[in-house]
Design a protein around this motif. Structure first.
Motif, PDB file in Angstrom:
ATOM      1  N   THR A   4      27.314 -22.226  15.622  1.00  0.00           N
ATOM      2  CA  THR A   4      27.438 -21.129  16.582  1.00  0.00           C
ATOM      3  C   THR A   4      27.354 -19.787  15.851  1.00  0.00           C
ATOM      4  N   PRO A   5      26.558 -18.836  16.352  1.00  0.00           N
ATOM      5  CA  PRO A   5      26.455 -17.531  15.681  1.00  0.00           C
ATOM      6  C   PRO A   5      27.797 -16.791  15.682  1.00  0.00           C
ATOM      7  N   LEU A   6      28.128 -16.208  14.561  1.00  0.00           N
ATOM      8  CA  LEU A   6      29.366 -15.444  14.415  1.00  0.00           C
ATOM      9  C   LEU A   6      29.090 -14.148  13.661  1.00  0.00           C
ATOM     10  N   LEU A   7      29.942 -13.164  13.902  1.00  0.00           N
ATOM     11  CA  LEU A   7      29.945 -11.982  13.043  1.00  0.00           C
ATOM     12  C   LEU A   7      30.937 -12.234  11.919  1.00  0.00           C
ATOM     13  N   MET A   8      30.476 -12.079  10.677  1.00  0.00           N
ATOM     14  CA  MET A   8      31.386 -12.169   9.533  1.00  0.00           C
ATOM     15  C   MET A   8      31.495 -10.790   8.901  1.00  0.00           C
ATOM     16  N   ARG A   9      32.729 -10.301   8.823  1.00  0.00           N
ATOM     17  CA  ARG A   9      33.000  -9.031   8.151  1.00  0.00           C
ATOM     18  C   ARG A   9      33.647  -9.351   6.808  1.00  0.00           C
ATOM     19  N   THR A  10      33.131  -8.754   5.746  1.00  0.00           N
ATOM     20  CA  THR A  10      33.687  -8.964   4.410  1.00  0.00           C
ATOM     21  C   THR A  10      34.333  -7.678   3.928  1.00  0.00           C
ATOM     22  N   ALA A  38      34.722  -5.724  21.152  1.00  0.00           N
ATOM     23  CA  ALA A  38      35.660  -4.956  20.326  1.00  0.00           C
ATOM     24  C   ALA A  38      35.002  -3.734  19.706  1.00  0.00           C
ATOM     25  N   GLY A  39      33.707  -3.555  19.960  1.00  0.00           N
ATOM     26  CA  GLY A  39      33.004  -2.392  19.411  1.00  0.00           C
ATOM     27  C   GLY A  39      32.680  -2.503  17.942  1.00  0.00           C
ATOM     28  N   LEU A  40      32.573  -3.745  17.442  1.00  0.00           N
ATOM     29  CA  LEU A  40      32.313  -3.967  16.022  1.00  0.00           C
ATOM     30  C   LEU A  40      30.823  -4.214  15.827  1.00  0.00           C
ATOM     31  N   SER A  41      30.073  -3.154  15.615  1.00  0.00           N
ATOM     32  CA  SER A  41      28.626  -3.257  15.504  1.00  0.00           C
ATOM     33  C   SER A  41      28.118  -3.055  14.080  1.00  0.00           C
ATOM     34  N   SER A  42      28.900  -2.372  13.231  1.00  0.00           N
ATOM     35  CA  SER A  42      28.495  -2.098  11.853  1.00  0.00           C
ATOM     36  C   SER A  42      29.735  -1.723  11.062  1.00  0.00           C
ATOM     37  N   PRO A  43      29.649  -1.700   9.726  1.00  0.00           N
ATOM     38  CA  PRO A  43      30.818  -1.315   8.920  1.00  0.00           C
ATOM     39  C   PRO A  43      31.400   0.034   9.302  1.00  0.00           C
ATOM     40  N   SER A  44      30.593   0.923   9.859  1.00  0.00           N
ATOM     41  CA  SER A  44      31.117   2.232  10.262  1.00  0.00           C
ATOM     42  C   SER A  44      32.058   2.134  11.457  1.00  0.00           C
ATOM     43  N   SER A  45      32.096   0.954  12.095  1.00  0.00           N
ATOM     44  CA  SER A  45      33.020   0.746  13.214  1.00  0.00           C
ATOM     45  C   SER A  45      34.461   0.621  12.741  1.00  0.00           C
ATOM     46  N   GLU A  46      34.644   0.296  11.454  1.00  0.00           N
ATOM     47  CA  GLU A  46      35.988   0.093  10.919  1.00  0.00           C
ATOM     48  C   GLU A  46      36.693   1.435  10.716  1.00  0.00           C
ATOM     49  N   SER A  84      31.305  -4.986   4.571  1.00  0.00           N
ATOM     50  CA  SER A  84      29.937  -5.355   4.922  1.00  0.00           C
ATOM     51  C   SER A  84      29.967  -6.287   6.126  1.00  0.00           C
ATOM     52  N   TYR A  85      28.897  -6.260   6.918  1.00  0.00           N
ATOM     53  CA  TYR A  85      28.758  -7.093   8.109  1.00  0.00           C
ATOM     54  C   TYR A  85      27.579  -8.043   7.908  1.00  0.00           C
TER      55      TYR A  85
END
Length: 254
Positions: A132-138, A163-171, A112-113
């Protein structure tokens, strides 16, 4: 020894010698009371809850009391880091995923993002301002249907975008964070690992299905490039489901 203590010890023995297998449900409370000749429901309940607190048993609401399932995974931090880094440099994707390649254990991973504000500890590790805003991936790793580990990766939103990390489907299976950062033009050349132990919170205990007496490992990792932190990750693992190993070549620095 009290009757409760004797029942507790005998049930522990029966679990440990395999009479009650992991994942199986114990007999009903009334049946256990009859088997042990106990007339006090509260005394039997105390014995069972003591074993729940030890992590041997677990309560499933509306279903009963079960023997906890445990799958102990052996992990070598240094070997795992070197494997992930080498594969990132070669741009080599591991079939089946990095966790499986590192441990020899098959897992299911859900992702999840979420956009968050950096708390004080993460901000300190990333050398940024708190908030500071961050993206957290779980990432939630499950083995045979049981949660083994919950990991969280945090990086700046700008770096995540690069890095192209926009949603869980990026993984992608077999593509780790080091490779993702390298593809964004930021190849880490240093990793710092901090391993801590503590008791889980109520929420963490429910997430990981651990008994009240079972501690958890919390390990933090900071990936940096030339002294600049790029990404911070943290993972929670029940203490009775992992064995950490460090194999060090003592001649490498000579």
């Amino acid at each position: 020894m009290s009757a409760t203590g004797e029942v507790e010890n005998d049930l522990r023995r029966r679990v440990e010698n395999g009479e009650f297998q992991p994942g199986t449900r114990l007999p009903r409370l009334a049946d256990l009371m009859a088997e042990y000749g106990m007339k006090s429901r509260s005394a039997m309940d105390r014995a069972l809850r003591a074993l729940v607190a030890e992590g041997l048993l677990t309560i499933r609401q509306g279903s009963g009391i079960y023997v906890r399932q445990r799958h102990v995974v052996q992990r070598d931090f240094i070997a795992g880091l070197r494997m992930e880094y080498a594969q990132a440099i070669r741009d080599e994707v591991t079939e089946g995923g990095l966790f499986e390649a590192m441990t020899g254990t098959k897992t299911e991973v859900s992702t999840s993002y979420e956009l968050i504000d950096a708390d004080s500890r993460v901000a300190e590790l990333l050398k940024i301002e708190a908030g500071t805003p961050l993206l957290m991936r779980t990432f939630r790793y499950t083995i045979n249907g049981l949660t083994h580990q919950v990991s969280r990766s945090m990086m700046s939103t700008d770096l995540a975008q690069a890095a192209g990390l926009s949603s869980p489907s990026s993984e992608r299976p077999g593509v780790g964070t080091i490779m993702q950062l390298r593809r964004a033009g930021r190849t880490p050349n240093r990793a710092q690992i901090m391993l801590e132990t503590r008791m889980p919170s109520t929420v963490e205990r429910d997430q990981l299905d651990v008994g009240r007496g079972t501690p958890i490992y919390e390990h933090w990792r900071v990936l940096s490039q030339d002294g600049e932190p790029l990404e911070v990750s943290t993972a929670l693992v029940p203490g009775d489901r992992v064995a950490y190993v460090l194999n060090v070549d003592l001649t490498a620095a000579s």
